[in-house]
Enzyme design. Structure first.
Site, PDB file in Angstrom:
ATOM      1  N   ASP A 550      -3.006   1.206  -8.364  1.00  0.00           N
ATOM      2  CA  ASP A 550      -2.844   0.574  -6.976  1.00  0.00           C
ATOM      3  C   ASP A 550      -3.857   0.112  -6.400  1.00  0.00           C
ATOM      4  O   ASP A 550      -5.129   0.991  -6.460  1.00  0.00           O
ATOM      5  CB  ASP A 550      -1.875   1.466  -6.189  1.00  0.00           C
ATOM      6  CG  ASP A 550      -1.460   0.976  -4.894  1.00  0.00           C
ATOM      7  OD1 ASP A 550      -0.457   0.433  -5.122  1.00  0.00           O
ATOM      8  OD2 ASP A 550      -2.024   1.057  -3.854  1.00  0.00           O
ATOM      9  N   GLU A 552      -5.534  -2.028  -2.693  1.00  0.00           N
ATOM     10  CA  GLU A 552      -5.289  -2.188  -1.325  1.00  0.00           C
ATOM     11  C   GLU A 552      -6.412  -3.734  -1.055  1.00  0.00           C
ATOM     12  O   GLU A 552      -7.430  -3.553  -1.631  1.00  0.00           O
ATOM     13  CB  GLU A 552      -5.579  -1.406  -0.252  1.00  0.00           C
ATOM     14  CG  GLU A 552      -4.857   0.100  -0.366  1.00  0.00           C
ATOM     15  CD  GLU A 552      -3.318  -0.225  -0.405  1.00  0.00           C
ATOM     16  OE1 GLU A 552      -2.952  -1.112   0.402  1.00  0.00           O
ATOM     17  OE2 GLU A 552      -2.517   0.441  -1.123  1.00  0.00           O
ATOM     18  N   HIS A 688       0.609   3.210   1.227  1.00  0.00           N
ATOM     19  CA  HIS A 688      -0.418   2.249   1.408  1.00  0.00           C
ATOM     20  C   HIS A 688      -2.006   2.589   1.338  1.00  0.00           C
ATOM     21  O   HIS A 688      -2.856   1.840   1.706  1.00  0.00           O
ATOM     22  CB  HIS A 688      -0.102   1.391   2.513  1.00  0.00           C
ATOM     23  CG  HIS A 688       1.065   0.711   2.504  1.00  0.00           C
ATOM     24  ND1 HIS A 688       1.656  -0.204   1.622  1.00  0.00           N
ATOM     25  CD2 HIS A 688       2.151   1.104   3.571  1.00  0.00           C
ATOM     26  CE1 HIS A 688       2.776  -0.445   1.781  1.00  0.00           C
ATOM     27  NE2 HIS A 688       3.254   0.175   2.886  1.00  0.00           N
ATOM     28  N   ASP A 693      -0.646   5.941  -3.575  1.00  0.00           N
ATOM     29  CA  ASP A 693       0.350   5.111  -4.266  1.00  0.00           C
ATOM     30  C   ASP A 693       0.281   5.172  -5.645  1.00  0.00           C
ATOM     31  O   ASP A 693       1.248   5.068  -6.525  1.00  0.00           O
ATOM     32  CB  ASP A 693       0.126   3.821  -3.934  1.00  0.00           C
ATOM     33  CG  ASP A 693       0.699   3.821  -2.095  1.00  0.00           C
ATOM     34  OD1 ASP A 693       1.004   4.629  -1.575  1.00  0.00           O
ATOM     35  OD2 ASP A 693       0.589   2.532  -2.040  1.00  0.00           O
TER      36      ASP A 693
END
Length: 720
Positions: A550, A552, A688, A693
């Protein structure tokens, strides 16, 4: 960007450059016809020279003079008259009829038909091809010429000398100078050699090669009439004084023979196959004779091929066909070898790239695995014989990349002593320094044998140090003797265990093994270098590593926004076995709405590493894993773009937990990560944030894999 404008006399200058080169390099083999052409060309006016070259560069052989608009030509009419007077051009003749009417617009054809008295016989609804066919069938050429403006047209005449000169220069059949334009516009790269040699030894070889190359070029137009003419051109063609000329003739004979074999003209097909005489022609002839019931002739030819084969491929075909048709064996060697291959279980996520899946399985068994196929052998050959190939005048013009001595199989004869020395170095285990010297001195120089960005020094070193030295010399010697027939078919993977190398040809379900692949496998085995078939069995593989990722980011645009955080969880056999995490300095401000969503501020990432500082570590963590993410294309797209910025390749099989959950657990209103975690009681405390995540998506992956594993187990029970 402003388009490049070519100089006024661009095409003339390059045509003269070509003429000068050919006269200087091939002067001894030019015929009186070609010398006469060059002499006549040089005394033409500059306008006439430019017009001839422009016509040569245009498609077709007839042209409407009204459409000539060239800034380098002052008086087109005088130029056209000069070309007609010296025999380079002429007015239209009856043989130009079909081409002429196809050059005319539909309105001109309709007007011409009416003026010629055939207005009631044509319909305005007819297509242009239908109108053209009507003209040729119903209206005499002279009448059509009068009423359709044939006087305004001009045709090239006797272009064979030009075509031959271009063939000498480029080494292939071309009828224009577009390669010069492609070069100077930066589209086509050329070599930078300053010394070139003639690609043909004498006039007989050059003209024979030109003749059969033109036949090969013309039969690209698949027409029965053309094939009939080219069959005669082959059978009545010039003597084949060299192996290269014989090879071109044989290729033409085989292709035209196959056409007539399909058309049912077996006699003509047989004549062409016998004329060609190559391994491919003999194979077609054997099959034809057998199918026609002449089994005795087929068997005798097979025995000749077995006793005196042209190549390993031919020997393989002959022994296989003989055994199946005359020896009682029911299956072919290719089929038998494929069936005998070792079965390798590969996770079905690798569908579409089975080689990568097998490579991962073999690495788990221990040792190193390299993607080899033909590339590894081309690198070895090119680096070992760089001086002979590229430093001894074996290129023949600026547009050549592959030395002609490889194409015509004279490399071994031309450089016999140098080859013997280097083969001896291979046998004694001292070939690696030769390779390293070439890499050091010539790195990056373009060539037509291998690409520098594919060079794997680790693989080359392992091959030279881990393969049986005498066997490796045998393979390289075969490449020296017949590069065209030995350059393809090598196995996909090279495995190195305990310092020893072996090769694996990967075959997935439905794949067939080609004969050249079977030949290479046999060559390697006979040389004492293990080489086997690996048959892929796709299924869920619990030992496969899945890397759940994951990220960001500063936004949703992968080519504009940047990564701020990466989290990754490695899953094997339904268990988390490792984790990886890093903040990333995006080198740009993080928008307020992203800060609000993720909690990642500019201050948090200010001292974090930039992406290139974590690129190696993350790639090492990926290993041979499958890239997994929730909405996988988002995360994969950002990471692949970051590696692209570094000019590095990022390629892994992908699995999407969102798609997987939709398929395996249907019926939910939403398949967002947060909603699924709530439904399946998966912890998601810091939604998030990348690692949190990724951990949650890993739990979803286990749900998906449990269903995949149960499905395969159920299939196995049913099969039993």
């Amino acid at each position: 960007m402003k388009p490049t404008t070519l100089p006024v006399y661009y095409y003339l200058d390059h045509f003269v450059e070509m003429l000068d080169f050919v006269e200087r390099t091939y002067g001894e083999i030019l015929t009186d016809e070609q010398r006469s052409f060059t002499a006549r060309f040089r005394i033409l006016s500059k306008d006439a020279q430019c017009l001839l070259i422009r016509m040569v560069n245009r498609r077709g052989a007839i042209f409407n003079r009204a459409l000539f608009k060239y800034r380098e030509i002052t008086d087109l009419e005088i130029a056209a008259r000069d070309l007609i007077e010296c025999g380079h051009a002429r007015g239209l003749r009856a043989e130009d009829y079909s081409a002429f009417v196809l050059c005319l617009p539909k309105t001109a054809l309709l007007d011409g038909a009416r003026a010629a008295g055939f207005g009631r016989d044509v319909l305005t609804s007819w297509s242009k091809p239908v109108l053209a066919d009507f003209f040729v069938a119903a209206i005499p050429f002279d009448l059509a010429a009068k009423h359709c403006g044939a006087g305004g047209f001009i045709a090239l005449d006797n272009t064979r000398p030009i075509e031959f000169l271009l063939y000498l220069y480029f080494g292939k059949t071309v009828d224009d100078l577009k390669n010069f334009a492609l070069r100077d516009l930066g589209v086509l790269r050329t070599n930078r050699e300053t010394s070139f040699s003639a690609r043909f030894a004498d006039a007989d070889e050059a003209h024979a090669c030109f003749h059969y190359s033109q036949v090969l070029d013309r039969i690209e137009v698949r027409s029965a009439g053309i094939y009939a003419r080219e069959a005669a051109a082959i059978l009545d063609g010039p003597p084949r004084t060299t192996e290269y000329a014989a090879d071109l003739a044989a290729r033409a004979a085989c292709r035209v023979g196959q056409f007539f074999e399909k058309q049912g003209d077996k006699d003509l097909a047989e004549r062409l196959y016998r004329f060609g005489g190559s391994a491919d022609c003999r194979e077609r002839l054997v099959r034809l004779l057998y199918a026609e019931g002449d089994k005795e002739a087929s068997e005798n030819l097979l025995r000749d091929m077995i006793d005196d084969p042209e190549s390993d491929d031919e020997h393989l075909f002959a022994t296989d066909f003989y055994a199946r048709k005359f020896g009682g064996r029911r299956t072919g060697l290719c089929t038998e070898l494929l069936r005998s291959g070792r079965t390798i279980v590969v996770d079905d996520t690798h569908r579409g790239n089975p080689e990568a899946g097998v490579a991962g399985v073999l690495r788990r068994l221990g040792g190193q695995v390299y993607f080899a196929e033909n590339t590894l052998w081309h690198m070895l050959f090119g680096l070992l014989f760089w001086d002979e190939l590229f430093e001894s005048g074996q290129l023949h013009s600026g547009f050549d990349w592959v030395p002609h001595c490889l194409r015509d199989r004279t490399f071994h004869r031309r450089f016999a002593s140098q080859i013997d020395v280097k083969l001896a170095e291979i046998r004694s285990g001292n070939a690696l320094p030769i390779v390293l010297r070439t890499v050091t001195a010539r790195w990056g120089r373009p060539n037509g044998v291998f690409a520098w960005d594919h060079v794997q020094m680790g693989a080359l070193r392992a091959l030279l140090e881990g393969a049986r030295a005498d066997g490796l010399a045998e393979i390289v010697q075969a490449m020296c003797e017949d590069f065209p027939r030995t350059r393809d078919g090598f196995p996909d993977l090279m495995q190195v265990r305990d310092g020893k190398v072996s090769f694996v040809e990967v075959k997935a379900e439905g794949d067939a093994i080609r004969r050249n692949q079977l030949t290479r496998l046999r060559q390697l085995e006979n040389a004492g270098i293990p080489a086997k078939i690996g048959r892929v069995d796709y299924r869920f593989d619990p030992e496969q590593d899945y890397v759940v990722v994951d990220i960001e980011t500063t936004g949703t645009w992968s080519s504009g926004d940047r990564i701020t955080e990466i989290g990754a969880v490695k899953v094997r056999n339904h268990q988390v076995v490792d984790e990886w995490h890093s903040l990333v300095n995006p080198q740009r401000p993080i928008p307020a709405k992203i800060v609000e969503l993720t909690g990642i501020t500019n201050q948090i990432v200010r001292d974090a590493p930039v992406f290139h500082e974590v690129a190696d570590s993350f790639m090492a963590f990926m290993g041979d894993g499958i890239f997994v993410a929730h909405n996988v294309n988002f995360d994969y797209g950002f990471l692949s773009y970051e590696y692209e910025r570094l000019e590095r390749r990022f390629r892994f099989p992908k699995l999407c937990t969102c798609v997987g959950m939709r398929r395996r657990y249907p019926g939910h209103k939403s398949y967002g990560l947060g909603k699924l975690c709530a439904i399946y009681d998966i912890e998601l405390e810091e939604h998030h944030r990348a690692l949190c995540d990724a951990r949650a998506a890993a739990r979803l992956l286990n749900l998906i894999n449990k269903k995949r594993d149960d499905g395969i187990s159920a299939e196995a029970v049913q099969a039993a």
